[in-house]
Enzyme design. Sequence first.
Site, mmCIF file in Angstrom:
data_model
loop_
_atom_site.group_PDB
_atom_site.id
_atom_site.type_symbol
_atom_site.label_atom_id
_atom_site.label_comp_id
_atom_site.label_asym_id
_atom_site.label_seq_id
_atom_site.Cartn_x
_atom_site.Cartn_y
_atom_site.Cartn_z
ATOM 1 N N LYS A 47 0.836 -1.202 0.000
ATOM 2 C CA LYS A 47 0.000 0.000 0.000
ATOM 3 C C LYS A 47 0.875 1.258 0.000
ATOM 4 C CE LYS A 47 -3.742 -2.371 -0.350
ATOM 5 N NZ LYS A 47 -4.318 -3.217 0.642
HETATM 6 C C1 LIG Z 1 -5.523 -4.265 0.891
HETATM 7 C C2 LIG Z 1 -6.985 -4.052 0.867
HETATM 8 C C3 LIG Z 1 -7.804 -4.366 1.970
HETATM 9 C C4 LIG Z 1 -7.301 -5.107 3.152
HETATM 10 O O1 LIG Z 1 -6.237 -4.497 3.761
HETATM 11 P P1 LIG Z 1 -5.409 -5.352 4.840
HETATM 12 O O2 LIG Z 1 -4.673 -4.290 5.608
HETATM 13 O O3 LIG Z 1 -4.494 -6.246 4.065
HETATM 14 O O4 LIG Z 1 -6.370 -6.083 5.665
HETATM 15 C C5 LIG Z 1 -9.131 -4.039 1.919
HETATM 16 N N1 LIG Z 1 -9.662 -3.449 0.840
HETATM 17 C C6 LIG Z 1 -8.929 -3.158 -0.242
HETATM 18 C C7 LIG Z 1 -9.589 -2.491 -1.399
HETATM 19 C C8 LIG Z 1 -7.569 -3.472 -0.270
HETATM 20 O O5 LIG Z 1 -6.848 -3.218 -1.365
#
Ligand SMILES: *Cc1c(COP(=O)(O)O)cnc(C)c1O
Length: 395
Positions: free
Chosen positions: A197
Amino acid sequence: MTAAPPSSLPFLPFALPEIGDDEIAEVVDTLRSGWVTTGPKARRFEGDFAAFLGDDTRGERLHCIAVNSATAGLHLALEALGIGPGDEVITTTHTFTATAEVVRYLGADVKLVDIDPATLNIDPQAVEAAIGPRTKAIIPVHYAGLAADMPALLAIARQHGLKVVEDAAHALPTTCQGRRVGTLDSDVTVFSFYANKTITTGEGGMVVTRDAALAARCRTMRLHGINRDAFDRFTAKVPSWYYEVVAPGFKYNLTDIAAALGIHQLKRANAFQAQRMALWAQYDAALASLPVILPPQAREGDLHSGHLYVLRLADEAAVGRDGLIEQLFAAGIGCSVHYIPLHRQPYWRDRYALTDAQFPHSQHAYERMLSLPLYTRMTAADVDRVASAVRAALA
Ligand SMILES: *Cc1c(COP(=O)(O)O)cnc(C)c1O
């Protein structure tokens, strides 16, 4: 169609985190401190996050609750809002399964809707059409880092008495009509700090809300349903070993080791965004003349986080999406698809008897889209290399 030449260059991964010396020093400091789980650094990260979002537009305080994933945060948010069996929550099919699975954790049902092909974000008209007597909430996703149409969604929510939880996993820092995502008028916003991210703590997330009662519930449920704060407030002297369990909570707290990363990643979030968008502009310029649809842009004056560069092949392209991905891999370039839409996943498809025809825009995009590498450790030469490989495959 000419195959891209076999590459002698090193493999270019799809994503890489950028962890600097400050992050590493802070983690080491945490390790040496003797306090490795949730403690002073998690608290500092929460405070820094509220300051980063900088909400004084309404003069109300933002509550930030650090958690060990965005998935956990979404679960806490919906739990705190009282979503449960018999309820229905509307979200986009064009997302990761985490967005929707949390609804099922609580025994509620998911109503998936299609996207607006111009933005790849949830279509407010489709949301409105999907509202039924059981509908309790909407979960918009700021897909790829582009703000969903929040003014329209919030108006629909207000009109129908629905809660809004923003899945902002891609959206740090993103703005919507000049305001940062996280400070809009939804009930709760949830960010992700997963490895790929825009900022990362390895695994982690942040729940953001202005509602003090929701925040308190999330804090309690984040750690086993232990409500020490409330107890402290009403009791003059409590021994430090005493606590009360007020609900069967979860184990969703963020460690100080992870928060140590977050404190320094957050300081770089704006610079990361600028770097990503510079690479983005380079991609746009290099790919514009090809039979492709470039990724949608933020509205004038708004920020796109630049999380994902999602390219769509035009119908007249000489190669299909799968073929393009194969050729990119052969050229030593990693890429991905975000996401296989939920209506294509066996669990969601079978549970709700979904068909591709119910989601024509998501389906159309899915068949033609791929995510090219886009991260701050890429150089201009890396972008050139990827763009050249795409051009070669489409020639
Ligand atoms: C990465 C992601 C999540 C989940 O995030 P985590 O921190 O890995 O639980 C939820 N929604 C979207 C759209 C994502 O890309």
